[in-house]
Design an enzyme around this catalytic site. Structure first.
Site, PDB file in Angstrom:
ATOM      1  CB  CYS A 382      -1.008  -0.049   1.146  1.00 34.81           C
ATOM      2  SG  CYS A 382      -2.508   0.857   0.722  1.00 34.81           S
ATOM      3  CG  HIS A 508      -3.689  -3.749   2.928  1.00 40.65           C
ATOM      4  ND1 HIS A 508      -2.681  -3.269   3.737  1.00 40.65           N
ATOM      5  CD2 HIS A 508      -4.324  -2.668   2.420  1.00 40.65           C
ATOM      6  CE1 HIS A 508      -2.708  -1.950   3.732  1.00 40.65           C
ATOM      7  NE2 HIS A 508      -3.698  -1.562   2.941  1.00 40.65           N
ATOM      8  CD  GLU A 510      -1.303  -6.375   4.963  1.00 41.83           C
ATOM      9  OE1 GLU A 510      -1.070  -6.618   3.766  1.00 41.83           O
ATOM     10  OE2 GLU A 510      -1.533  -5.218   5.383  1.00 41.83           O
TER      11      GLU A 510
HETATM   12  N1  GLN Z   1      -2.030   6.708   2.611  1.00 40.71           N
HETATM   13  C1  GLN Z   1      -2.070   5.912   1.429  1.00 40.71           C
HETATM   14  C2  GLN Z   1      -3.415   6.019   0.719  1.00 40.71           C
HETATM   15  O1  GLN Z   1      -4.387   6.395   1.331  1.00 40.71           O
HETATM   16  C3  GLN Z   1      -1.764   4.463   1.727  1.00 40.71           C
HETATM   17  C4  GLN Z   1      -2.816   3.786   2.536  1.00 40.71           C
HETATM   18  C5  GLN Z   1      -2.352   2.505   3.179  1.00 40.71           C
HETATM   19  O2  GLN Z   1      -1.150   2.244   3.233  1.00 40.71           O
HETATM   20  N2  GLN Z   1      -3.254   1.717   3.701  1.00 40.71           N
HETATM   21  O3  GLN Z   1      -3.509   5.708  -0.429  1.00 40.71           O
END
Ligand code: GLN
Length: 543
Positions: A382, A508, A510
């Site tokens: 992310c 994600h 994970e």
């Molecule tokens: N802050 C970034 C976004 O909103 C990454 C979000 C995250 O890592 N969950 O896109």
């Protein structure tokens, strides 16, 4: 078939591992062939943990249907096959929100709206709704957050008291407590457990089973004393001593016959249990053939649970590949400082997890640059993917001012920018791009090698995205988009072509790794780390 209900409460202390205990029991019941669902009730007033700082709460776990939930749902996922949706994670905030919404609609006209019965009815309604999500669920395990004695959890406890009053034969209460060892006295003490059971009974709930967390194993006399003072059968007092791996907890409970006691109390008839597969995984974790050092560079590394699912997913992949993963956790600024030291020895691979806001941002970019230039495996999740893109733009495309608009809204090279759908969003809670989206994978790519398929579904939680107007420039220079959400033309994964393993994903992975089924990308990353370590050691020996 009537669903049975197991309520898990906690006493004496918080952080007792109620979630692991509940999940372990769920795992054992599933291994007896029963269909299990799991649920968490959290007493705080936030509608969900999505708006909380990870230091307050730890990780925010995301479900397929895009609910931002308590991290215990991650344990439920890793230990069981329970359905996990927004029905599985309830907070006081949601309950009050709903009751007050109905009051404004006039649904209670003429009545005084009260905790009993309106709030407690709504809680019971949610419990039933969670248990009825799928047909033929044998057992719903409901974990109640907080510690008995807290003001906040009272409506939940009152609701389960009423629930049991109506469905006595269907319910079982398990109370998880702490039995401390007092060094000066040279013995374990049962008084805190007795008091917490008294507190529970004052609310009208009598536990059927007591699960004692402790540092040391409890003698038969201690268990008998707890049984006597807490009014439970002595076979119903179990111990859960500290173990090196959380995946040993079901084995420990099984060794004491916990699932049998639960089944006989609830009149459940499962098949003969076989947990040899799980035992094999625990054995692999206990006896690795090698060890790896993986650096985690993130803002919340000081908190045990802020990146919980990532740590677990690394251990699953490590166990599957016969390696123990030792984590080296760094705050980004601290990592930059370490890099400058003469005796700095890099870890065998680095992972930059998700995050929000600009603290630590430049340190993460330095981490990605270091890994790219030194050919060290890098996994960006992310925000960690966005870091990788900005780093590549600045140092390979020579766009020195490239940035994400999250960090610098006025940047002249917004290589990461706000998603189109986010431009109209003003509220903070529950408004991100969350939950499952399909991703098409490019072939050939490291992503395709890892998954072995060209279409996957992954969970998301973000507002910003790769800016496609730079795509050609990136791809020509060697950073390819290897995964996309085709419907909206969004880049979901990037990788550096001429690098052993430098992959960033917008989603994600994970959240969907299990010890019994490590996530392919974590496996791919850890495999690359093993390879890097073996070759780095060989090169070092040759020198
Ligand atoms: N802050 C970034 C976004 O909103 C990454 C979000 C995250 O890592 N969950 O896109």
């Amino acid at each position: 078939m009537l669903t049975k209900y197991i309520f898990v409460t906690g006493g004496v202390l918080s952080s007792l591992g109620k979630g692991i205990a509940a999940s372990s029991l769920g795992m054992l019941l599933e291994h007896k062939g029963l269909k299990v669902a799991m649920m968490k009730l959290d007493p705080y007033l936030n509608v969900d943990p999505g708006t909380m700082n990870p230091y307050q709460h730890g990780e925010v776990y995301v479900t397929d249907d895009g609910a931002e939930t308590d991290l215990d749902l991650g344990h439920y996922f890793r230990f069981t096959n329970s359905p996990l949706t927004r029905k599985s994670s309830i907070t006081s905030g949601q309950i009050y929100n709903e009751v007050i919404r109905r009051e404004r609609l006039g649904n209670y006209l003429g009545k005084t709206v009260q905790v009993i019965p309106h709030v407690t009815d709504e809680i019971q309604h949610r419990i039933l709704a969670c248990g009825n999500q799928e047909k033929d669920t044998h057992v719903l395990i409901v974990e109640i957050g907080g510690t008995v004695g807290d003001i906040e959890s009272l409506p939940f406890l009152e609701a389960i008291r009423q629930f049991r009053n109506m469905h006595a034969a269907l319910c079982l209460n398990i109370h998880v407590t702490y039995v401390p060892y007092v060094k000066a006295a040279g013995e374990v003490k049962t008084k805190p457990t007795q008091h917490s059971v008294q507190a529970l009974r004052a609310i009208g709930i009598s536990p059927d089973i007591i699960l004692c967390r402790s540092e040391l194993s409890l003698s038969t006399e201690v268990k008998e004393k707890i049984a006597l003072f807490c009014n439970v059968r002595k076979e119903a007092v179990f111990e859960a001593v500290d173990v090196p791996s959380i995946y040993e907890v079901p084995l420990m409970l099984h060794a004491q016959g916990a699932e049998e006691i639960v089944c006989s109390a609830l009149g459940l008839h499962g098949k003969k249990i076989d947990i040899s597969g799980w035992q094999g995984i625990v054995e692999a974790m206990k006896h690795p053939k090698g060890a790896l050092r993986i650096g985690i560079v993130g803002k919340y590394v000081q908190h045990q649970d802020a990146y919980k699912s990532i740590y677990e997913a690394l251990s699953h992949a490590g166990a599957a590949l016969g390696h123990k993963v030792t984590l080296e956790r760094h705050e980004p600024e601290e990592f930059v400082r370490l890099l400058g030291e003469d005796d700095f020895t890099p870890a065998d691979g680095y992972l930059v997890p998700g995050g929000f806001g600009d603290r630590g941002w430049e340190g993460k970019i330095t981490t990605a640059k270091f890994c790219r230039e030194k050919n060290i495996p890098y996994f960006g999740i992310c925000l960690g993917m966005q870091v990788m893109v900005v780093e590549f733009a600045r140092h390979v495309l020579d766009l020195a001012t490239a940035n994400s608009t999250e960090m610098n809204p006025g940047t002249d090279h917004p290589v990461i920018s706000l998603l189109e759908e986010q431009r109209i969003v003003t509220e903070r809670g529950g408004t991100m791009r969350v939950g499952n989206y399909p991703c098409d994978l490019k072939e050939p790519s490291k992503l395709f090698d890892a998954y072995g398929t060209n279409k996957v579904i992954e969970r998301h939680r973000h507002r910003y995205e790769f800016n496609n107007s730079y795509k050609t420039a990136f791809e020509t220079a060697g950073l390819i988009v290897s995964g996309s959400y085709t419907a909206d033309n969004l880049a979901e994964a990037v990788e550096v072509k001429n690098h052993p393993w430098m992959v960033g994903v917008q989603f994600h992975p994970e959240f969907i790794s299990k010890p019994t089924c490590p996530h392919p990308l974590f496996r791919g990353f850890v495999q690359a780390v093993v390879h890097h370590k073996t070759h780095a050691t060989a090169a070092h020996t040759r020198n």
